[in-house]
Design an enzyme around this catalytic site. Structure first.
Site, mmCIF file in Angstrom:
data_model
loop_
_atom_site.group_PDB
_atom_site.id
_atom_site.type_symbol
_atom_site.label_atom_id
_atom_site.label_comp_id
_atom_site.label_asym_id
_atom_site.label_seq_id
_atom_site.Cartn_x
_atom_site.Cartn_y
_atom_site.Cartn_z
ATOM 1 N N TYR A 190 54.354 -3.368 30.531
ATOM 2 C CA TYR A 190 54.211 -4.583 29.631
ATOM 3 C C TYR A 190 53.317 -4.193 28.285
ATOM 4 O O TYR A 190 52.318 -4.875 27.851
ATOM 5 C CB TYR A 190 53.543 -5.765 30.137
ATOM 6 C CG TYR A 190 54.529 -6.365 31.016
ATOM 7 C CD1 TYR A 190 55.755 -5.897 31.486
ATOM 8 C CD2 TYR A 190 53.854 -7.433 32.009
ATOM 9 C CE1 TYR A 190 56.366 -6.667 32.521
ATOM 10 C CE2 TYR A 190 54.489 -7.818 33.030
ATOM 11 C CZ TYR A 190 55.963 -7.319 33.251
ATOM 12 O OH TYR A 190 56.679 -8.235 34.296
ATOM 13 N N SER B 259 59.426 -5.979 42.880
ATOM 14 C CA SER B 259 59.991 -6.942 42.005
ATOM 15 C C SER B 259 61.507 -6.517 41.886
ATOM 16 O O SER B 259 61.895 -5.384 41.425
ATOM 17 C CB SER B 259 59.513 -6.971 40.635
ATOM 18 O OG SER B 259 60.087 -7.547 39.733
HETATM 19 P P1 NAP Z 1 59.798 -17.185 31.678
HETATM 20 O O1 NAP Z 1 58.801 -17.271 32.392
HETATM 21 O O2 NAP Z 1 61.180 -17.703 32.295
HETATM 22 O O3 NAP Z 1 59.955 -17.423 30.245
HETATM 23 C C1 NAP Z 1 59.131 -17.300 29.237
HETATM 24 C C2 NAP Z 1 59.595 -18.065 27.996
HETATM 25 O O4 NAP Z 1 59.465 -19.208 27.950
HETATM 26 C C3 NAP Z 1 58.529 -17.650 26.783
HETATM 27 O O5 NAP Z 1 59.200 -17.006 25.590
HETATM 28 C C4 NAP Z 1 57.892 -18.911 26.680
HETATM 29 O O6 NAP Z 1 57.562 -19.203 24.959
HETATM 30 C C5 NAP Z 1 58.749 -19.738 27.045
HETATM 31 N N1 NAP Z 1 58.227 -20.960 27.576
HETATM 32 C C6 NAP Z 1 57.265 -20.898 28.519
HETATM 33 N N2 NAP Z 1 56.728 -22.407 28.929
HETATM 34 C C7 NAP Z 1 57.597 -23.126 27.820
HETATM 35 C C8 NAP Z 1 57.588 -24.558 27.625
HETATM 36 N N3 NAP Z 1 56.954 -25.316 28.416
HETATM 37 N N4 NAP Z 1 58.640 -24.951 26.770
HETATM 38 C C9 NAP Z 1 59.473 -24.004 26.054
HETATM 39 N N5 NAP Z 1 59.471 -22.807 26.241
HETATM 40 C C10 NAP Z 1 58.470 -22.423 27.102
HETATM 41 O O7 NAP Z 1 60.412 -15.661 31.480
HETATM 42 P P2 NAP Z 1 59.531 -14.046 31.571
HETATM 43 O O8 NAP Z 1 58.308 -14.168 30.658
HETATM 44 O O9 NAP Z 1 60.735 -13.305 31.254
HETATM 45 O O10 NAP Z 1 59.248 -13.937 32.883
HETATM 46 C C11 NAP Z 1 57.944 -14.713 33.473
HETATM 47 C C12 NAP Z 1 56.848 -13.502 33.990
HETATM 48 O O11 NAP Z 1 57.399 -12.817 35.014
HETATM 49 C C13 NAP Z 1 56.538 -12.256 32.890
HETATM 50 O O12 NAP Z 1 55.715 -12.762 31.931
HETATM 51 C C14 NAP Z 1 56.284 -11.246 33.723
HETATM 52 O O13 NAP Z 1 54.991 -11.533 34.092
HETATM 53 C C15 NAP Z 1 57.242 -11.404 34.893
HETATM 54 N N6 NAP Z 1 58.470 -10.778 34.706
HETATM 55 C C16 NAP Z 1 58.655 -9.688 35.791
HETATM 56 C C17 NAP Z 1 59.728 -8.948 35.682
HETATM 57 C C18 NAP Z 1 59.932 -7.798 36.503
HETATM 58 O O14 NAP Z 1 60.814 -7.106 36.478
HETATM 59 N N7 NAP Z 1 58.955 -7.421 37.264
HETATM 60 C C19 NAP Z 1 60.792 -9.139 34.696
HETATM 61 C C20 NAP Z 1 60.742 -10.149 33.994
HETATM 62 C C21 NAP Z 1 59.474 -11.106 34.043
HETATM 63 P P3 NAP Z 1 56.094 -19.362 24.626
HETATM 64 O O15 NAP Z 1 55.213 -18.099 24.808
HETATM 65 O O16 NAP Z 1 56.317 -19.894 23.090
HETATM 66 O O17 NAP Z 1 55.514 -20.304 25.673
#
Ligand code: NAP
Length: 269
Positions: free
Chosen positions: A69, A166
């Site tokens: 990240y 993961s």
């Molecule tokens: P997510 O949590 O499904 O979605 C995040 C997105 O949703 C952001 O762009 C955020 O924008 C938006 N969001 C959040 N709350 C919201 C709300 N109340 N209303 C509207 N939009 C909202 O997806 P992700 O970031 O891909 O995954 C979450 C976490 O999982 C990552 O940060 C990471 O730590 C982990 N992850 C791990 C892997 C892996 O392979 N290990 C892969 C992907 C993710 P804003 O910032 O504008 O709120």
């Protein structure tokens, strides 16, 4: 924001208690090669400090980061206060180059040790609560290579409290649970094919972290309240320990916690 369920007891046994919602930190460290629907600016130090304080005030104690990240680990190490109050999840295996925006993978035991020691240094701590393998999709092959064994050795040495992977496949998620403490899986309103991993964890009292609960921001706007529906559905599943939701928007963070509380209340009824 505690969730009294068998899934959170898994962490308690390891001396960890996790909130039902954790904070995902991709967007505080990296803006290249990401698939969010809207472009964004990486928040400055003050905004990150305020976001962390807000998360803590709202009852969040779980934070998810990774070497992949971008600057996320270093920034958390510098800006996080009261480290002992946080449960820190980081990863090994994926390496991201901030300059080129490209990733490469190294799952060798030597790299695992190097990466964990670097995470300890970057995060400014002498233990990591949880380290997961950051899979490239070849989950089973990575486990067969001995990558989880290498992580488990570091757990025995006291550098890590819990280990897992993961994953991107059902077979990989199940193998991770059989060889380690937990798995991080994708589950949201659109993508639910990894549900058998959650069931496997529930039956064996292992931990499950959910990634991409809001489909990385690609929320279905035909629904009245896709955030509430996502949280209700996921926190209604007994095997889920916590959802790692990514946000850099304080209003979204507040909304997500309020709605997660509502979802936990409903699930407990
Ligand atoms: P997510 O949590 O499904 O979605 C995040 C997105 O949703 C952001 O762009 C955020 O924008 C938006 N969001 C959040 N709350 C919201 C709300 N109340 N209303 C509207 N939009 C909202 O997806 P992700 O970031 O891909 O995954 C979450 C976490 O999982 C990552 O940060 C990471 O730590 C982990 N992850 C791990 C892997 C892996 O392979 N290990 C892969 C992907 C993710 P804003 O910032 O504008 O709120």
């Amino acid at each position: 924001l505690d969730r009294s369920s068998a899934a959170s007891d898994v962490y308690k046994r390891q001396g960890l208690t996790v909130s039902a919602l954790g904070l995902g930190t991709v967007k505080i460290g990296r803006d290249k090669g990401v698939k969010y629907p809207n472009s964004f600016t990486i928040p400055d130090d003050r905004a990150v400090t305020e976001l962390l304080a807000q998360a803590q005030d709202l009852g969040i104690n779980l934070i998810d980061t990774a070497p992949a990240y971008g600057h996320s680990e270093q920034r958390l190490g510098q800006l996080m206060s009261q480290r002992q109050d946080w449960v820190i999840v980081t990863k090994v295996g994926e390496e991201f180059d901030n300059n080129s925006g490209d990733s490469h993978f190294d799952f060798s035991p030597e790299h695992v040790r190097f990466s964990v020691e670097r995470s300890l240094q970057r995060l400014n701590t002498d233990y990591l609560d949880c380290v997961l393998i950051h899979s490239d999709g070849n989950d089973l092959a990575i486990i067969e290579k001995g990558t989880l064994d290498a992580l488990n050795d570091l757990k025995k040495a006291g550098l890590i409290r819990a280990t897992g992977m993961s994953t991107k496949t059902v077979a990989g998620g199940i193998a991770s649970l059989n060889h380690a403490d937990m798995a991080m899986v994708t589950y949201n309103l659109h993508q639910q094919d990894e549900a058998p991993v959650i069931e496997h964890a529930a039956a064996r009292q292992k931990g499950i972290l959910i990634k991409k609960a809001f489909a990385s921001g690609h929320l279905n706007d035909t629904l009245d309240d896709p955030v509430q529906e996502s949280l209700d559905q996921i926190l209604g599943i007994a095997g889920v320990s916590s959802i790692i939701a990514g946000t850099i928007n304080p209003a979204h963070l507040q909304e997500n916690v309020a709605k997660a509380r509502q979802a936990c209340k409903m699930a407990a009824q």
